[in-house]
Scaffold this motif. Structure first.
Motif, mmCIF file in Angstrom:
data_model
loop_
_atom_site.group_PDB
_atom_site.id
_atom_site.type_symbol
_atom_site.label_atom_id
_atom_site.label_comp_id
_atom_site.label_asym_id
_atom_site.label_seq_id
_atom_site.Cartn_x
_atom_site.Cartn_y
_atom_site.Cartn_z
ATOM 1 N N ALA A 187 2.578 -4.866 3.642
ATOM 2 C CA ALA A 187 2.004 -3.528 3.814
ATOM 3 C C ALA A 187 2.828 -2.491 3.056
ATOM 4 C CB ALA A 187 1.932 -3.173 5.293
ATOM 5 N N LYS A 188 4.143 -2.657 3.067
ATOM 6 C CA LYS A 188 4.994 -1.707 2.342
ATOM 7 C C LYS A 188 4.724 -1.759 0.849
ATOM 8 C CE LYS A 188 9.155 -1.389 5.228
ATOM 9 N NZ LYS A 188 10.531 -1.941 5.308
ATOM 10 N N THR A 189 4.597 -2.983 0.295
ATOM 11 C CA THR A 189 4.387 -3.076 -1.150
ATOM 12 C C THR A 189 2.968 -2.672 -1.532
ATOM 13 O OG1 THR A 189 3.816 -5.414 -0.988
ATOM 14 C CG2 THR A 189 6.085 -4.901 -1.509
ATOM 15 N N LEU A 190 2.089 -2.534 -0.538
ATOM 16 C CA LEU A 190 0.753 -2.020 -0.842
ATOM 17 C C LEU A 190 0.722 -0.499 -0.731
ATOM 18 C CD1 LEU A 190 -1.418 -4.712 0.936
ATOM 19 C CD2 LEU A 190 -1.369 -4.246 -1.499
ATOM 20 N N GLY A 191 1.877 0.082 -0.438
ATOM 21 C CA GLY A 191 1.966 1.538 -0.416
ATOM 22 C C GLY A 191 1.959 2.135 0.981
ATOM 23 N N GLY A 192 2.135 1.306 2.012
ATOM 24 C CA GLY A 192 2.115 1.817 3.381
ATOM 25 C C GLY A 192 3.433 2.471 3.756
ATOM 26 N N VAL A 196 1.982 4.256 8.819
ATOM 27 C CA VAL A 196 0.865 3.352 8.515
ATOM 28 C C VAL A 196 1.217 1.918 8.898
ATOM 29 C CG1 VAL A 196 -0.358 2.254 6.618
ATOM 30 C CG2 VAL A 196 -0.203 4.733 6.709
ATOM 31 N N THR A 200 -1.066 0.001 11.500
ATOM 32 C CA THR A 200 -2.017 -0.965 10.946
ATOM 33 C C THR A 200 -1.466 -2.379 10.923
ATOM 34 O OG1 THR A 200 -1.317 -0.650 8.665
ATOM 35 C CG2 THR A 200 -3.043 0.798 9.470
ATOM 36 N N ARG B 80 3.447 1.426 -4.120
ATOM 37 C CA ARG B 80 2.157 0.908 -4.539
ATOM 38 C C ARG B 80 2.163 0.454 -5.999
ATOM 39 N NH1 ARG B 80 -3.531 4.312 -4.605
ATOM 40 N NH2 ARG B 80 -4.668 2.675 -5.725
ATOM 41 N N ARG B 82 4.270 -1.358 -7.431
ATOM 42 C CA ARG B 82 4.750 -2.737 -7.570
ATOM 43 C C ARG B 82 4.166 -3.587 -6.461
ATOM 44 N NH1 ARG B 82 9.646 -1.033 -6.138
ATOM 45 N NH2 ARG B 82 8.653 0.993 -6.073
ATOM 46 N N TYR B 103 -7.591 -3.158 2.171
ATOM 47 C CA TYR B 103 -6.502 -2.586 2.981
ATOM 48 C C TYR B 103 -5.633 -1.587 2.215
ATOM 49 C CZ TYR B 103 -2.236 -2.310 5.734
ATOM 50 O OH TYR B 103 -1.149 -1.851 6.414
ATOM 51 N N GLY B 104 -5.153 -2.013 1.035
ATOM 52 C CA GLY B 104 -4.249 -1.154 0.277
ATOM 53 C C GLY B 104 -4.891 0.169 -0.111
ATOM 54 N N ILE B 107 -5.183 2.449 3.128
ATOM 55 C CA ILE B 107 -3.974 3.101 3.649
ATOM 56 C C ILE B 107 -3.409 4.113 2.664
ATOM 57 C CG2 ILE B 107 -3.314 1.207 5.181
ATOM 58 C CD1 ILE B 107 -1.190 0.441 3.084
ATOM 59 N N THR B 108 -3.707 3.941 1.371
ATOM 60 C CA THR B 108 -3.207 4.932 0.426
ATOM 61 C C THR B 108 -4.250 6.021 0.176
ATOM 62 O OG1 THR B 108 -3.912 3.466 -1.352
ATOM 63 C CG2 THR B 108 -1.602 3.410 -0.766
ATOM 64 N N ARG B 151 -6.190 -8.546 -3.015
ATOM 65 C CA ARG B 151 -5.740 -7.362 -2.281
ATOM 66 C C ARG B 151 -4.709 -6.587 -3.093
ATOM 67 N NH1 ARG B 151 -2.905 -8.704 3.249
ATOM 68 N NH2 ARG B 151 -1.563 -9.770 1.788
ATOM 69 N N THR B 152 -3.792 -7.345 -3.717
ATOM 70 C CA THR B 152 -2.750 -6.684 -4.490
ATOM 71 C C THR B 152 -3.329 -6.058 -5.755
ATOM 72 O OG1 THR B 152 -1.274 -8.388 -3.662
ATOM 73 C CG2 THR B 152 -0.445 -7.015 -5.437
ATOM 74 N N ASN B 155 -5.323 -2.762 -5.665
ATOM 75 C CA ASN B 155 -4.461 -1.590 -5.505
ATOM 76 C C ASN B 155 -3.990 -1.031 -6.853
ATOM 77 O OD1 ASN B 155 -3.838 -0.184 -3.229
ATOM 78 N ND2 ASN B 155 -1.822 -1.090 -2.941
#
Ligand code: ATP
Ligand code: MG
Lengths: 288, 274
Positions: A187-192, A196, A200, B80, B82, B103-104, B107-108, B151-152, B155
């Motif tokens: 979740a962190k590397t997806l920008g959370g 969040v 989530t 986001r 990386r 998801y990504g 949340i962003t 998913r990655t 983003n």
């Protein structure tokens, strides 16, 4: 290259084989899954065995019928209580106390448990404190609560709350800690951000565990309910049982016990229902 | 969007200090440069610090020494830009495939990508449209990993990090996944840094292969399989038949066995401890 290799291995007729024998089935085996019909059937069987044993014990002449009534007498007393003595009001008072106190307990313990499980610093601050409170026997607070809150509902709800809230917070924190670090890192590397990820991932992952923990602790709540209602109560299941004791109405006392058991069963079923309905993705993993 | 200087790692080192035990030097003085749009592969023996380096780039691990930057911005934490695909299957079990891929963006708050159909686009790119509404537990390992990749990618990361993403898959599926990845990466012009311990995978996917040695982890050699320009992109059989491929394969095997013997020899072990 690979395709031709595979072909050369799998071509050629397989020799005719005798039909495979069915897998050996055993009545007890590991990892069995039961459909709901089997579960209900087995559950009823357990109950019937218990009632039958009770019946035998009560009618074996070990104790007088008055002190140890059988299931039939208790059922009669139960109907009597509901039909003629307004027992429904007692039951509803008890349920109300349970629901209010348990909602309060969850409202306090859930934020604490979530934050303790998610953040080591908050856990470091609160865990030793709550952990110690957990060991204090709730009934020891009864005299204090009687002085502070009187004999009304608030004293009983407070006792139920004290009995449950510390355990609940610590257990919910334990559940929260089970979140795999890889989920949080994903979740962190997806920008959370922190908020969040907390909602989530950490909270969302823990939800089924929270529900399970609440189910267990609700059972404990019922234990304290009887203690609370035995002391200075005019209504409630426990109060009825105390009244019955004064007149040695053992059948009424036992009817109270049976009522609590049935209510517990009903709440348990409710939790299971919510669990299956809200968490369809867990159906394959472990059946409840 | 992807113009810039790419990934720059300067003198990165990592020493793990666990309470009471001797500090453990996992990485030392690693410097490398991965230009934008390229696929870099980290290759090396087990325990040489590949995952540690990748996690440092992702911002999940703090470097003890040195500095990292992506397209001119220093790495100070996860972000986001990386995206990371982990070796373990990290698709969220409580979300369906479609929800996982979205998801990504959710949340962003990237509502424009959501509107433009990025989710469906990448679900199709990894060929999961038939199971878009299934939960991950209903999928095979390879499918779950495709969820994570989609998913990655949905983003739009500037750099895609992957830690042995296909390690747990059977060879057949692994090949398919490699081809899939290469196709998507060429199309989206994503920069990729991927950890592998498989020579074929490294040479097939990599524009540049960074070979790390262990104890402590250092960058031992940078291998550029430039001969790949001569074979049609993605043609595995032509690649494997190329004489240069055999030469590099032998060379890397030699590097690996050297690493293996230095680690296995009792003298080196004793020297390690002393
Ligand atoms: N959190 C940690 N605490 C202490 N030591 C660690 C930690 N993480 C990694 N290490 C050590 O750092 C070294 C490098 O680990 P790393 O996981 O980066 O290796 P790797 O190259 O990814 O290996 P593999 O190919 O087996 O995945 C190892 O010696 C490992 O024991
Ligand atoms: Mg690793």
């Amino acid at each position: 290259m690979t395709a031709s290799l595979r072909d050369s291995i799998t071509t050629g007729d397989a020799p005719a084989r005798p039909p495979a024998p069915a897998l050996k089935r055993r009545w007890l085996d590991f990892g069995q899954h039961l459909d709901w019909r089997r579960r209900v059937l087995l559950g009823l069987t357990g109950w019937l065995l218990f009632v039958f044993g009770w019946y035998l014990a009560a009618h074996a002449g070990l104790a007088s019928e008055r002190l140890f009534p059988g299931p039939v007498a208790v059922m009669r007393a139960l109907t009597d209580l509901f039909v003629e003595q307004g027992f429904l009001g007692d039951v509803l008072s008890s349920i109300r106390r349970i629901l209010i106190s348990f909602s309060l307990a969850v409202a306090i313990a859930l934020p604490l448990g979530l934050l303790m499980g998610a953040f080591a610093r908050i856990d470091g601050l609160l865990n030793p404190l709550l952990g110690a409170f957990r060991y204090l026997p709730a009934p020891a607070f009864i005299p204090l609560l009687l002085m502070w809150l009187g004999t009304g509902d608030s004293q009983k709800i407070a006792l139920l709350l004290i009995g449950v809230v510390f355990f609940l917070a610590i257990m919910l924190a334990d559940v929260t800690r089970q979140v795999p670090a890889a989920f949080i890192e994903t979740a962190k590397t997806l920008g959370g951000g922190r908020r969040v990820v907390l909602w989530t991932v950490v909270f969302r992952h823990s939800l089924p565990g929270y529900l399970d923990t609440c189910r267990q602790m609700l059972a404990v709540s019922w234990t304290y309910l009887v203690i609370a209602e035995i002391v200075a109560a005019t209504d409630g299941i426990g109060a009825m049982m105390m009244r019955a004791k004064r007149f040695v109405h053992v059948d009424d006392i036992m009817a109270g016990i049976v009522t609590i058991g049935l209510l517990g069963l009903a709440f348990d079923a409710l939790f299971r229902l919510v669990y299956r309905w809200r968490f369809p993705y867990l159906r394959g993993e472990h059946q409840r | 969007m992807h113009n810039g200087s790419g990934l720059i790692i300067e003198n990165a080192g990592k020493t793990f200090r666990a309470g009471g035990r001797d500090p453990r030097v996992a990485l030392e003085g690693v410097s490398l440069h991965l230009p934008p749009g390229r696929v870099g592969v980290l290759l090396g023996p087990s325990g040489c610090g590949k995952s540690t380096l990748l996690r440092m780039v992702a911002g999940l691990e703090e470097p003890t020494t040195g500095a990292l930057s992506l397209n001119g911005r220093p790495v100070t934490g996860p972000g986001r830009d990386r995206g990371m695909v982990f070796q373990s299957y990290t698709s969220f079990p409580w979300l369906t495939v479609r929800q996982n891929v979205a998801y990504g963006l959710k949340i962003t708050g990237d509502s424009s990508s959501l509107r433009e159909g990025a989710v469906e686009h990448f679900i199709q790119a990894v060929r999961l449209e038939d199971v878009a509404d299934a939960y991950p537990h209903e999928l095979s390992g390879g499918m779950r990993q495709r969820v994570a990749i989609a998913r990655t990618l949905a983003n739009h990361p500037e750099l895609l990090l992957m830690d042995e993403p296909f390690g747990a898959l059977d060879p057949e599926t692994r090949w398919q996944m490699q081809e899939l990845l290469l196709g998507i990466v060429r199309k989206e012009r994503t920069t990729v840094l991927l950890v592998s311990h498989d020579i074929e995978e490294a040479l097939y996917l990599g524009d540049v292969v960074f070979f790390l040695s262990s104890h402590p982890g250092r960058l031992r050699e940078v291998i550029r399989p430039d001969f790949k320009k001569e074979v049609p992109a993605g043609d595995r059989e032509a690649l494997l038949d190329h004489p240069q491929y055999r030469r590099l394969d032998m060379h890397i095997r030699r590097l690996m066995s050297e690493e293996g013997t230095t680690r296995a020899s009792p003298v080196a072990e004793a020297a390690d401890r002393g």
